[in-house]
Structure formats: C-alpha cells, structure tokens
Design a protein around this motif. Structure first.
Motif, short mmCIF file in Angstrom:
data_model
loop_
_atom_site.label_atom_id
_atom_site.label_comp_id
_atom_site.label_asym_id
_atom_site.label_seq_id
_atom_site.Cartn_x
_atom_site.Cartn_y
_atom_site.Cartn_z
N ALA A 19 1.02 -1.31 0.14
CA ALA A 19 0.11 0.04 -0.01
C ALA A 19 0.97 1.26 0.01
O ALA A 19 0.51 2.06 -0.65
CB ALA A 19 -1.05 -0.08 1.15
N HIS A 20 1.89 1.32 0.86
CA HIS A 20 2.89 2.26 0.69
C HIS A 20 3.57 2.59 -0.43
O HIS A 20 3.86 3.68 -0.86
CB HIS A 20 3.95 2.27 1.81
N GLN A 21 3.70 1.43 -1.15
CA GLN A 21 4.72 1.61 -2.43
C GLN A 21 3.67 2.09 -3.64
O GLN A 21 4.03 3.01 -4.47
CB GLN A 21 4.95 0.26 -2.91
N HIS A 22 2.34 1.88 -3.61
CA HIS A 22 1.13 2.73 -4.24
C HIS A 22 1.15 4.03 -3.96
O HIS A 22 1.21 4.80 -5.01
CB HIS A 22 -0.08 1.93 -4.17
N PHE A 23 1.12 4.27 -2.93
CA PHE A 23 1.01 5.66 -2.25
C PHE A 23 2.44 6.76 -2.75
O PHE A 23 2.12 7.56 -3.65
CB PHE A 23 0.91 5.83 -0.76
N ALA A 24 3.44 6.10 -2.64
CA ALA A 24 4.72 6.70 -2.77
C ALA A 24 4.97 6.80 -4.30
O ALA A 24 5.61 7.77 -4.91
CB ALA A 24 5.97 5.97 -2.10
N SER A 25 4.63 5.89 -4.89
CA SER A 25 4.81 5.80 -6.41
C SER A 25 3.80 7.02 -7.15
O SER A 25 4.22 7.67 -8.10
CB SER A 25 4.31 4.43 -7.23
N ALA A 26 2.58 7.11 -6.59
CA ALA A 26 1.84 8.45 -7.17
C ALA A 26 2.52 9.48 -6.88
O ALA A 26 2.83 10.53 -7.73
CB ALA A 26 0.42 8.13 -6.57
N VAL A 27 3.03 9.75 -5.63
CA VAL A 27 3.87 11.06 -5.36
C VAL A 27 4.97 11.40 -6.36
O VAL A 27 5.27 12.37 -6.70
CB VAL A 27 4.06 11.12 -3.77
N ILE A 107 7.93 21.28 -2.37
CA ILE A 107 7.61 19.71 -2.45
C ILE A 107 6.44 19.30 -1.66
O ILE A 107 5.66 18.35 -2.14
CB ILE A 107 8.76 18.76 -1.78
N ARG A 108 6.28 19.76 -0.50
CA ARG A 108 5.23 19.26 0.27
C ARG A 108 3.97 19.53 -0.01
O ARG A 108 3.06 18.41 0.04
CB ARG A 108 5.63 19.92 1.96
N PRO A 109 3.59 20.74 -0.59
CA PRO A 109 2.41 21.01 -1.23
C PRO A 109 1.92 19.75 -2.36
O PRO A 109 0.82 19.56 -2.57
CB PRO A 109 2.14 22.33 -1.68
N LEU A 110 2.94 19.64 -3.26
CA LEU A 110 2.69 18.71 -4.41
C LEU A 110 2.26 17.47 -3.69
O LEU A 110 1.39 16.54 -4.20
CB LEU A 110 3.82 18.63 -5.09
N ALA A 111 3.15 17.03 -2.73
CA ALA A 111 3.35 15.55 -2.24
C ALA A 111 1.78 15.47 -1.69
O ALA A 111 1.31 14.54 -1.34
CB ALA A 111 4.30 15.15 -1.24
N MET A 112 1.32 16.48 -0.67
CA MET A 112 0.12 16.45 0.32
C MET A 112 -0.94 16.37 -0.90
O MET A 112 -2.13 15.61 -0.60
CB MET A 112 0.20 17.58 1.18
N ALA A 113 -1.01 17.35 -1.75
CA ALA A 113 -2.22 16.98 -2.60
C ALA A 113 -2.34 15.85 -3.46
O ALA A 113 -3.43 15.20 -3.70
CB ALA A 113 -2.15 18.18 -3.77
N THR A 114 -1.21 15.10 -3.85
CA THR A 114 -1.18 13.90 -4.28
C THR A 114 -1.74 12.83 -3.56
O THR A 114 -2.58 11.81 -3.52
CB THR A 114 0.24 13.56 -5.01
N GLY A 115 -1.07 13.04 -2.27
CA GLY A 115 -1.50 11.88 -1.41
C GLY A 115 -3.09 12.27 -0.98
O GLY A 115 -3.63 10.90 -0.59
#
Length: 155
Positions: A19-27, A107-115
């Motif tokens: 599940a983490h890999q799926h999440f991290a890959s999207a980011v 970076i953080r806003p992009l990662a958070m929006a993707t998350g």
C-alpha cells in the motif's frame, strides 16, 4: 475483468509495504512531472519533518524513525540538490539546523495534494468508512508503539 485480489496469506507487513509503494509511486510520478525527478523515496523522511524554524539532523532521525547515518546522507544529498540548507543554530553554536530552501518548500504541497488524491481513490475503492477505520486503527497502533494513548483521533 478486475484484477486478482492479493492472496490472504500475505502478512500485514507485506500488505502495508505494498500500500505504501502505491502511495509513494503516485507522489513520485507527480514530482517527476513537475520537474522534481531528482527526489528519491528516502528523501520523504526529510521533507515530511522539517518545520519552518529548522531542525537538527538528530531530531529528524527520531521523528522519521531512521538511523542517523541514513538521515545525514539524505540531508547531504538534498543540500547538494538545492532542496535544503544547513544553518548555525541560533543558541547552540555547535549545532546546525536543517531548513527547506524555496525549492524544497515546493515539494510538500505537491506531495500532500497527491496524497489526498490517493486517499480519495482508496475511499472510492474501500468506502470512506473502511478507510477511516484503517486510518484510526493505524493511528492507535502507532501511538501505542510510541507509548502514547492517542485514542481514535482523526488527523
């Protein structure tokens, strides 16, 4: 035709990793598309925990739950790439604090929006209630592992 479900014998650790890999890959994909293709997954340990007032590498290590050597290496890599900078501590002349640069702050806003989009996708797949049950259970588990009683608080 829908994909095969993950077989039941997988351990919880494997399921969490997948599940983490799926999440991290999207980011990672979004960061790459936005011109930040030099960021690596282990760099998330830095971006996730650097406050505006800066932080020592030793504190980052504790917050991220990684070895000091791993954190120091990630900070050094990100400093060379222009995402963080180290400055003298204002009250402890022996210590240095890690700060995000202007580039690093993107970076953080992009990662958070993707998350958030990934979580919305998961809510559609699982149902909002089941996703919140999963979140709450993980928060309680992690809190207890860290010696805190967090109950079933939401983010």
């Amino acid at each position: 035709m829908s994909p095969e479900p993950i077989p039941a014998p997988y351990s919880l650790g494997v399921l969490l990793r997948l599940a983490h890999q799926h999440f991290a890959s999207a980011v990672d994909e979004v960061l790459h598309q936005c011109g930040f293709g030099d960021i690596r997954p282990h760099h998330a340990n830095v971006f996730s925990f650097v406050p505006n007032e800066g932080i020592q590498v030793s504190e980052l290590t504790v917050k991220a739950g990684v070895r000091k050597q791993s954190m120091a290496q990630a900070v050094e890599e990100l400093e060379k790439l222009g995402y963080v900078e180290r400055r003298r501590h204002p009250t402890d002349k022996r210590a240095r604090l890690v700060f995000l640069t202007e580039r690093g702050k993107q970076i953080r806003p992009l990662a958070m929006a993707t998350g958030k989009r990934v979580e919305e996708q998961w809510a559609q797949l699982l149902g909002e209630r089941d996703l919140e049950v999963l979140r709450s259970a993980l928060q309680v588990l992690l809190g207890k592992l860290q010696g805190k009683d967090v109950g079933s608080q939401s983010r």
